[in-house]
Design an enzyme around this catalytic site. Structure first.
Site, PDB file in Angstrom:
ATOM      1  N   TYR A   1     -32.167 -33.110   3.243  1.00 14.58           N
ATOM      2  CA  TYR A   1     -31.583 -32.889   1.909  1.00 14.58           C
ATOM      3  C   TYR A   1     -30.301 -33.719   1.751  1.00 14.58           C
ATOM      4  O   TYR A   1     -29.427 -33.706   2.633  1.00 14.58           O
ATOM      5  CB  TYR A   1     -31.279 -31.394   1.710  1.00 14.58           C
ATOM      6  CG  TYR A   1     -30.518 -31.155   0.423  1.00 14.58           C
ATOM      7  CD1 TYR A   1     -31.155 -31.292  -0.807  1.00 14.58           C
ATOM      8  CD2 TYR A   1     -29.153 -30.857   0.429  1.00 14.58           C
ATOM      9  CE1 TYR A   1     -30.451 -31.123  -1.993  1.00 14.58           C
ATOM     10  CE2 TYR A   1     -28.444 -30.682  -0.753  1.00 14.58           C
ATOM     11  CZ  TYR A   1     -29.104 -30.821  -1.959  1.00 14.58           C
ATOM     12  OH  TYR A   1     -28.411 -30.673  -3.137  1.00 14.58           O
TER      13      TYR A   1
ATOM     14  N   CYS B   1     -22.968 -25.825 -12.315  1.00 18.76           N
ATOM     15  CA  CYS B   1     -22.209 -25.144 -13.367  1.00 18.76           C
ATOM     16  C   CYS B   1     -21.981 -26.059 -14.569  1.00 18.76           C
ATOM     17  O   CYS B   1     -21.044 -25.846 -15.342  1.00 18.76           O
ATOM     18  CB  CYS B   1     -20.871 -24.646 -12.835  1.00 18.76           C
ATOM     19  SG  CYS B   1     -21.056 -23.284 -11.691  1.00 18.76           S
ATOM     20  N   GLY B   2     -22.783 -27.092 -14.712  1.00 15.60           N
ATOM     21  CA  GLY B   2     -22.697 -27.916 -15.926  1.00 15.60           C
ATOM     22  C   GLY B   2     -21.862 -29.170 -15.776  1.00 15.60           C
ATOM     23  O   GLY B   2     -21.470 -29.767 -16.777  1.00 15.60           O
TER      24      GLY B   2
ATOM     25  N   SER C   1     -24.066 -32.214 -16.851  1.00 15.79           N
ATOM     26  CA  SER C   1     -24.425 -32.166 -18.268  1.00 15.79           C
ATOM     27  C   SER C   1     -23.195 -32.316 -19.166  1.00 15.79           C
ATOM     28  O   SER C   1     -23.316 -32.758 -20.299  1.00 15.79           O
ATOM     29  CB  SER C   1     -25.238 -30.921 -18.598  1.00 15.79           C
ATOM     30  OG  SER C   1     -24.488 -29.785 -18.327  1.00 15.79           O
TER      31      SER C   1
HETATM   32  C1  SPV Z   1     -23.135 -30.422  -5.109  1.00 13.41           C
HETATM   33  O1  SPV Z   1     -23.761 -29.469  -4.622  1.00 13.41           O
HETATM   34  O2  SPV Z   1     -21.931 -30.357  -5.396  1.00 13.41           O
HETATM   35  C2  SPV Z   1     -23.833 -31.688  -5.366  1.00 13.41           C
HETATM   36  C3  SPV Z   1     -25.121 -31.895  -4.747  1.00 13.41           C
HETATM   37  O3  SPV Z   1     -23.284 -32.551  -5.992  1.00 13.41           O
HETATM   38  S1  SPV Z   1     -24.955 -32.160  -3.060  1.00 13.41           S
HETATM   39  O4  SPV Z   1     -25.200 -33.567  -2.808  1.00 13.41           O
HETATM   40  O5  SPV Z   1     -25.934 -31.344  -2.434  1.00 13.41           O
HETATM   41  O6  SPV Z   1     -23.619 -31.832  -2.642  1.00 13.41           O
END
Ligand code: SPV
Ligand code: MN
Length: 637
Positions: free
Chosen positions: A232, A285-286, A289
């Site tokens: 991931y 949390c937006g 967007s």
């Molecule tokens: C977050 O979770 O703040 C993200 C996705 O931007 S991650 O790359 O999983 O951190």
């Protein structure tokens, strides 16, 4: 040791080609050679491939990701899908793993109470053992990137070794190429480095087998992160959240800021101007967007570096050039720009969505999805449950898309500006159903820091664990704060106070609910809050002063709803949304006090503000004889 000779030995062993050896040799950097030598020796890949900035090399990574089935082609040209490991809805590799992300702390060093830490020697012993032979039989990709625009005072170079073609490909979409930049380093060790291995793989598509041995160990001393047994992106991609932790450490020992910020150009209708804002919101949390609101210009959606600039403003750069965004709820109504980008031909990696006959489907996309297909759990149908009996949705709630910003119609033309953009305002927000109004402006810079430091949010699917639990996350950065919170807040204060034009700070809350548990605002209402804040930085609007900050006037919001959204906005809605809920805010302050007390050296100004706000709210409650104060109660009749 002569590392060049050692690396040349890899050519003789057939691990490295002659041309790739030449690419390394041309960097003229003994530190890079040392790292490669050390980790090839440990991880034992059967092949090393060096990727320069050439289109041919970059194409190689794209094709290999498909060949190895880490990605599969979809019907639309340029689209591929990748899957991360899944065991159950609560045991998976579909989100950041906070539990196994640890900061290596040298003896006697500070241990951030909100993060997992391990003694540096012990941690290194443990992770290096897990990494022994982890790339056996596999190809290791060596890539060079630049965090930030090229030729910029802001930027930091990074070296990535990974055996995941998906990781190497994603980084190409998300970060600027840095091979040529490394040549200009003059044999210095002034760069971050990341060693990643997906570990042993299982199945088709291949996913990490030994999730229980997942480790993400952050070594501040060596400016490096060692990450193993995961795919991931939030765990695996060095340049994303792993580099964020290293950069926070660096910035806080210097005089600049590294923040979990989007950056956007706010463009109010009819004003012919662009005003730059940054903003931090916890995951899901937006944040994206907001940066992607229709009619606005996006500079970045996740991580920014800030420096004070000659013009007296704080300037910010996006250290990325792409978006790794949550795909859930991206639909033509709420996120028209992204929806258009995700449904037309361009290089895009989808992860953990549903595929049926080469078409992609996700939650909240605004069209009917099939009741079977292939998703993050393998072959799927809508009756499928995990081994604990929990139903498996058609796509993971944290399913994502990865695209280049340059592909979007609304990207700001200063994305690559080596000087960054001047910030006039900063937003802080969280997922808060019952406490803070949709938007308020801070009383001053210090109070702005207080608003950022007291962000609370109900947890989401972006991290592994229970959803909906209220957690505090100062500046939405707590997961990454490898320095003491007190030091970080002090740095903020100093940073702003040296600026001639200090940004105005606003807190937003898109998730306020009414008595019956229904959201009080539509998804696009946030546009009005953003445009109102922009107007405040330009002197367009008056505001109502309250103990917790400045509130908008009804008439201004009414006009903005009409102008920006073509919607009417009633005074009843305004009063419900912008009331000051004293009891809830005081309860929040109690929680904040507990959080601050767990830290040491929280700056005095934070305590002063907290205490003053408490006293003012209690007085207000007594004066008015009620617990919920309407905005109009502050206006002298
Ligand atoms: C977050 O979770 O703040 C993200 C996705 O931007 S991650 O790359 O999983 O951190
Ligand atoms: Mn993020």
């Amino acid at each position: 040791m002569d590392y060049l000779k050692e690396i040349e030995g890899l050519v003789i062993k057939g691990i490295l080609t002659e041309p790739d050896f030449e690419k390394l040799n041309a960097l003229n950097n003994q530190y890079v050679l040392h790292i490669i030598h050390q980790f090839v020796d440990l991880c034992k890949p059967s092949k090393l491939t060096v990727i320069s900035d050439s289109e041919k090399d970059i194409m190689y990574v794209r094709q290999k990701a498909i060949e190895k089935h880490e990605e599969s082609k979809l019907n639309i040209n340029g689209h591929t899908v990748h899957f991360d490991g899944f065991i159950t809805m609560s045991n998976h590799d579909q989100a950041r793993d906070k539990g196994n992300t640890k900061i290596l702390i040298p003896k006697g060093g500070y241990k951030p109470p909100a993060l997992n830490t391990v003694d540096r020697d012990e941690g290194l012993l443990e992770v290096l053992k897990i990494m022994e032979g982890c790339m056996k039989g596999n190809e290791c990709i060596i890539r060079f990137f630049c965090l930030g625009p090229k030729n910029s005072k802001f930027s930091i170079l990074s070296l990535q070794l990974t055996d995941s073609l998906y990781v190497a490909h994603s980084e190409d979409l998300l970060y600027r190429a840095g091979y040529e930049e490394f040549k200009k380093l003059n044999n210095s060790d002034n760069f971050f480095y990341f060693i990643h291995s997906a570990g042993e793989l299982i199945g088709d598509p291949p996913v990490t087998k030994n999730l229980k041995d997942r480790r993400i160990y952050v070594d501040l001393k060596e400016s490096r992160v060692l990450s193993v047994n995961n795919q991931y992106a939030g765990n695996s991609l060095g340049l994303k959240k792993l580099a964020l932790r290293l950069a926070i450490h660096k910035a806080n020992n210097e005089d600049w800021l590294t923040e979990h910020y989007f950056i956007m150009g706010v463009c109010p209708k009819g004003k012919n101007r662009v005003t730059y804002f940054a903003g931090a919101y916890p995951s899901a949390c937006g944040k994206t967007s907001t940066a992607m609101l229709p009619g606005q210009q996006v500079v970045g959606d996740d991580i920014a570096y800030l420096r004070s600039w000659d013009d007296g403003f704080a300037h910010a750069v996006n250290i990325e050039r792409g978006i790794f965004g949550i795909i859930k709820d991206v639909n033509p109504i709420d996120d028209p720009v992204i929806y258009e980008a995700l449904t037309t031909p361009r290089e895009t990696i989808f992860s953990n969505i549903l595929i049926k006959d080469g078409e992609s489907y996700w939650l909240g996309m605004g069209k009917d999805a099939p009741n079977e297909g292939f998703n993050f759990s393998g072959n799927w149908n809508d009756k499928k449950t995990d081994e604990n009996g929990n139903s498996i949705p058609l796509a993971h709630p944290n399913a994502r898309y990865t695209i280049r910003l340059s592909e979007l119609s609304n990207t700001d033309n200063r994305l690559e500006d080596p000087e960054g953009v001047p910030l006039h305002g900063i937003f802080y927000g969280g997922r808060d159903s019952n406490t803070m109004p949709p938007v308020i402006e801070s009383l001053n810079w210090e109070h702005g820091i207080f608003l950022g430091a007291t962000i609370e949010s109900e947890t989401t699917s972006a991290t592994i664990g229970t959803e909906g639990v209220r957690k505090s996350s100062p500046m939405a950065n707590l997961d990454f704060l490898v320095v003491p919170l007190g030091k970080y807040l002090n740095n903020h204060e100093k940073f702003g106070n040296q600026l001639k034009h200090c940004p105005k700070v606003f807190s937003t809350n898109y998730f306020l609910k009414g008595e019956k548990g229904k959201y009080l605002n539509g998804i696009l209402d946030k546009k009005v809050w953003i445009i109102w804040a922009e107007g405040r930085t330009q002197g367009d609007f008056e505001a109502i002063k309250t103990p917790i900050g400045y509130l908008p006037l009804y008439k201004d919001l009414k006009n903005l709803f009409e102008l920006e959204l073509g919607k009417s906005y009633s005074e009843t809605d305004y009063i419900e949304q912008f009331s000051i809920r004293i009891k809830n805010i005081l309860a929040k302050f109690d929680r904040m006090e507990t959080m601050f007390k767990a830290e040491k050296d929280i700056p005095e100004f934070i305590w002063t503000i907290l205490n003053k706000q408490k006293t003012d709210l209690i007085k207000l409650k007594n004066d008015k004889g009620k617990d919920v104060i309407f905005p109009n109660d502050f206006i002298k009749k």
